[in-house]
Design a protein around this motif. Structure first.
Motif: not given
Length: 313
Positions: A161-163, A266, A268, A291, A294-295, A298, A301
């Protein structure tokens, strides 16, 4: 020469002690020593210099250990193939997680994972990024979760994910700001984790700063976001937090959060493992579990990935 003998050699090379290596291999020390001695006699060389404390590899021993790692990995791959063919997901699996990810991510997926895969014995260890790389390369970890990219030639990365980063600005610092941009940040007024920390390096990149020169009148070496929040609440500065860490803040502290404008800077976060790709069935199970949770957490996009120049924690 047997696979068992090679396992014993690798254990002694790792722990530099015959007794400790025997304990880790669940055999007696005389049994382990005898098997290694038999192999040395068969090859007519000395793998270990027993006169040094701790025990050291000889020059030829170093080459043998590197080859032994490859042979043992390939032997383990056969077990993986059979287990995947049978649809079996189980066994011991060691995973390392960096400190800025462990407290928030682990509670999100661990309960569901062990419920769904009860035959997996998940051993979770907290390490900084440098130690994670070292342990993965030595085969002491099966996988890890850290901020990426690491750009390590012997490791593979699957992005989880990207946080996004979120600003933490108590009222005296807000000055009417509703959304942050990097130009709103003065690096010398931001409370950050200790120097060399990968999260700190990410913030330095956002601010396009090469180093931290705090103007708070003190130097901070904490590795805790909780400490940063408390200091900020005392009026000592502002800070930035990873988004997942903000989910568990109390309602009072949540009022101090300010999101970034799009695209949001963000980090990675990836699942990292050896290119030998051992235990891929468990790695894929972890990827899917993480995933999935977390999807939903968060919702952002439109993000901009900030890659730390250095990774340590």
């Amino acid at each position: 020469m047997t696979i068992t003998q090679l396992h014993y050699i690798l254990a002694v090379a790792e722990y530099q002690n015959f007794t400790l290596a025997a304990e880790k291999c669940f055999v007696t020390q005389p049994t382990l020593s005898m098997q290694i001695q038999k192999l040395e006699e068969e090859l007519d060389i000395k793998i270990f210099d027993r006169n040094k404390k701790p025990i050291q590899l000889t020059e030829v021993g170093k080459k043998i250990v590197e080859q032994a790692k490859s042979i043992v990995n390939e032997a383990d791959r056969i077990k993986d193939i059979v287990e995947q063919q049978k649809g079996f997901i189980g066994g011991e699996f060691k995973i390392g997680i960096i400190p800025t990810i462990m407290p928030t991510l682990l509670p999100m997926f661990l309960k569901n994972f062990i419920k769904k895969y009860p035959k997996v014995k998940l051993i979770v260890e907290e390490h900084n990024t440098e130690e994670i790389i070292n342990r993965l390369q030595k085969g002491q970890l099966d996988a890890a979760i850290a901020a990426t990219p690491l750009n390590e030639p012997n490791l593979k990365e699957i992005v989880l994910y990207y946080e996004p980063f979120v600003g933490y600005f108590p009222s005296e610092f807000r000055e009417g700001i509703e959304e942050l941009s990097p130009t709103d940040l003065n690096i010398n007024d931001i409370l950050l984790l200790q120097d060399g920390h990968c999260f700190t390096n990410g913030i330095l990149n956002i601010c396009k700063a090469s180093k931290l020169e705090p103007s708070h009148g003190f130097e901070l070496t904490s590795g805790s976001f909780e400490t940063l929040i408390r200091l900020s609440n005392e009026g000592l500065g502002v800070t930035l937090l990873p988004y997942l860490h903000t989910l568990n803040l109390n309602e009072k502290d949540k009022k101090n959060l300010i999101p970034f404008q799009d695209p949001k800077p963000s980090r990675e976060v990836s699942l990292i493992f050896s290119k030998s790709e051992l235990k891929m069935h468990i790695i894929e199970a972890l990827r899917s579990s993480i995933s999935g949770v977390v999807r939903g957490a968060i919702a952002f996009q439109d993000v901009e990935i900030i890659s730390p120049k250095l990774h340590r924690n």
